[in-house]
Design an enzyme around this catalytic site. Structure first.
Site, mmCIF file in Angstrom:
data_model
loop_
_atom_site.group_PDB
_atom_site.id
_atom_site.type_symbol
_atom_site.label_atom_id
_atom_site.label_comp_id
_atom_site.label_asym_id
_atom_site.label_seq_id
_atom_site.Cartn_x
_atom_site.Cartn_y
_atom_site.Cartn_z
ATOM 1 N N TYR A 33 72.562 10.290 61.606
ATOM 2 C CA TYR A 33 72.774 9.059 62.368
ATOM 3 C C TYR A 33 73.243 9.367 63.775
ATOM 4 O O TYR A 33 73.606 10.503 64.087
ATOM 5 C CB TYR A 33 73.784 8.154 61.656
ATOM 6 C CG TYR A 33 75.218 8.617 61.751
ATOM 7 C CD1 TYR A 33 75.682 9.699 60.999
ATOM 8 C CD2 TYR A 33 76.122 7.997 62.610
ATOM 9 C CE1 TYR A 33 76.999 10.128 61.104
ATOM 10 C CE2 TYR A 33 77.441 8.418 62.710
ATOM 11 C CZ TYR A 33 77.868 9.490 61.947
ATOM 12 O OH TYR A 33 79.161 9.922 62.059
ATOM 13 N N ARG A 100 64.020 9.496 42.162
ATOM 14 C CA ARG A 100 65.170 10.385 42.372
ATOM 15 C C ARG A 100 64.913 11.785 41.815
ATOM 16 O O ARG A 100 64.690 11.972 40.624
ATOM 17 C CB ARG A 100 66.423 9.781 41.720
ATOM 18 C CG ARG A 100 67.678 10.559 42.093
ATOM 19 C CD ARG A 100 68.933 9.987 41.462
ATOM 20 N NE ARG A 100 70.106 10.738 41.884
ATOM 21 C CZ ARG A 100 70.456 11.907 41.370
ATOM 22 N NH1 ARG A 100 69.748 12.433 40.400
ATOM 23 N NH2 ARG A 100 71.517 12.553 41.831
ATOM 24 N N LYS A 147 74.696 15.799 62.390
ATOM 25 C CA LYS A 147 75.375 14.503 62.288
ATOM 26 C C LYS A 147 74.903 13.773 61.034
ATOM 27 O O LYS A 147 74.153 12.784 61.096
ATOM 28 C CB LYS A 147 75.144 13.671 63.565
ATOM 29 C CG LYS A 147 76.186 12.563 63.739
ATOM 30 C CD LYS A 147 76.239 12.088 65.164
ATOM 31 C CE LYS A 147 77.086 10.845 65.355
ATOM 32 N NZ LYS A 147 78.460 10.947 64.900
ATOM 33 N N GLU A 180 88.099 19.606 64.585
ATOM 34 C CA GLU A 180 87.861 18.362 65.334
ATOM 35 C C GLU A 180 88.512 17.219 64.576
ATOM 36 O O GLU A 180 89.156 17.433 63.547
ATOM 37 C CB GLU A 180 86.353 18.126 65.506
ATOM 38 C CG GLU A 180 85.610 17.978 64.189
ATOM 39 C CD GLU A 180 84.107 17.772 64.341
ATOM 40 O OE1 GLU A 180 83.657 17.309 65.403
ATOM 41 O OE2 GLU A 180 83.380 18.058 63.367
ATOM 42 N N LEU A 205 80.938 18.955 65.352
ATOM 43 C CA LEU A 205 79.803 18.220 65.922
ATOM 44 C C LEU A 205 79.833 18.386 67.441
ATOM 45 O O LEU A 205 80.903 18.239 68.053
ATOM 46 C CB LEU A 205 79.909 16.736 65.572
ATOM 47 C CG LEU A 205 78.736 15.906 66.111
ATOM 48 C CD1 LEU A 205 77.486 16.163 65.269
ATOM 49 C CD2 LEU A 205 79.066 14.431 66.134
HETATM 50 N N1 PDD Z 1 81.606 9.854 65.694
HETATM 51 N N2 PDD Z 1 83.021 14.727 65.729
HETATM 52 C C1 PDD Z 1 82.692 13.934 64.681
HETATM 53 C C2 PDD Z 1 82.928 14.431 63.297
HETATM 54 C C3 PDD Z 1 82.128 12.657 64.928
HETATM 55 O O1 PDD Z 1 81.783 11.874 63.897
HETATM 56 C C4 PDD Z 1 81.952 12.215 66.259
HETATM 57 C C5 PDD Z 1 81.351 10.877 66.572
HETATM 58 C C6 PDD Z 1 82.328 13.077 67.315
HETATM 59 C C7 PDD Z 1 82.149 12.700 68.757
HETATM 60 O O2 PDD Z 1 80.785 12.632 69.102
HETATM 61 P P1 PDD Z 1 80.271 11.654 70.263
HETATM 62 O O3 PDD Z 1 81.061 11.994 71.462
HETATM 63 O O4 PDD Z 1 78.835 12.013 70.398
HETATM 64 O O5 PDD Z 1 80.500 10.248 69.799
HETATM 65 C C8 PDD Z 1 82.840 14.327 67.006
HETATM 66 C C9 PDD Z 1 80.865 8.626 65.809
HETATM 67 C C10 PDD Z 1 81.176 7.846 67.024
HETATM 68 C C11 PDD Z 1 81.018 7.813 64.542
HETATM 69 O O6 PDD Z 1 80.925 8.415 63.478
HETATM 70 O O7 PDD Z 1 81.215 6.615 64.624
#
Ligand code: PDD
Length: 284
Positions: A33, A100, A147, A180, A205
């Protein structure tokens, strides 16, 4: 106006039963996503988000569900049908529908879902306030650079954070180093005044906000060092902050119940924050 979603080539009411029972996204979390911020009708850093979408899909051998041009049209149309200009766009691609079975059948057609919801930019005062976080062990899989929609460890960690009154948590690896946040990237300003963040790799990420903020910080003449930092170092840092699409650049003023420095947002953090706000307004 009732909310409209794009689901598998149709625009439907968000309340409609639109996803198939044997969708692999539902049964295996077999998909990826993106979350994209939209300011005054313009999706911010859209190319960077689509680049990352393509990287995530390639890593899982899922084809792009449509051309970039078609994806942009679908995003625009979903915003339009919902009458939204300031929004968060959620775009999900999963492997598709099949009886499945763990083993992936040939020639599946990926399922594309796009939803949007109203979201204004946080006010500068809100951003300069700062938040407290707690740290928790990182028990996610070893490909956090993808992601993936498989977010159960992130959900459980955020839940633990919420129970402690924190809206974000920072995860640490087996060496006691911060990877993170559950949904954001993590930074400190160390005792030498360097802006420190974990280097890209499979443990984190590669945030789109991270990419932009590091460019802006370097441009500001701030010394950026991409290296791991420990929880202990974070406790003793001069400043700390996090970045994400929804939180932008958010000061972290307490970690595990201890104030970061004097417990106030720091002066180095405020520079990339201001530059990032300018960047978004320009993009819009
Ligand atoms: N989250 N690390 C993780 C685990 C994340 O899920 C996200 C983003 C980030 C930051 O990535 P970005 O700057 O591209 O938003 C880092 C999104 C916003 C979410 O899951 O809603």
């Amino acid at each position: 106006m009732s909310r409209v979603a794009y689901v598998d080539r149709r625009y439907v009411s968000i309340a409609a039963p639109a996803v198939r029972v044997e969708d692999r996204g539902l049964q295996f979390a077999d998909g990826v996503y993106e979350v994209i911020k939209c300011v005054s009708g313009r999706p911010c850093d859209l190319e960077r988000h689509l680049n990352r979408l393509e990287r995530s899909l390639t890593a899982l051998a899922i084809p792009m569900p449509a051309s970039r041009a078609a994806l942009k049209t679908i995003i625009r149309s979903t915003l339009h049908r919902n009458g939204l200009h300031d929004a968060l766009i959620y775009l999900q691609v999963d492997r598709g529908v099949a009886p499945r079975n763990h083993v992936v059948p040939a020639r599946l057609r990926p399922t594309l879902i796009v939803t949007v919801r109203r979201s204004s930019l946080p006010r500068a005062t809100e951003l300069s306030h700062g938040i407290g976080i707690i740290t928790l062990p990182d028990d996610r899989w070893k490909r956090c650079d993808i992601k993936s929609v498989s977010l159960l460890p992130n959900v459980l960690a955020r839940q633990q954070g919420a129970a402690a009154g924190c809206r974000e948590i920072w995860l640490y690896d087996a060496d006691g180093c911060v990877t993170e946040g559950a949904g954001s990237n993590a930074y400190i300003v160390d005792t030498d005044g360097n802006l420190v963040t974990r280097p890209l790799g499979q443990a984190i990420l590669g945030g789109v906000t991270r990419e932009v903020v590091l460019e802006l910080a370097r441009d500001e003449g701030i010394a950026v060092v991409e290296r791991p930092f420990s929880v202990a170092e974070a406790h003793n840092a001069r400043e700390a902050f996090l970045t994400s699409t929804s939180s932008l650049v958010l000061p972290v003023t307490a970690i595990d119940g201890r104030g970061v420095a004097n417990g106030m947002p720091g002066s180095i953090t405020s520079r990339p924050l201001q530059r990032y706000l300018d960047h978004m307004m320009k993009a819009a």
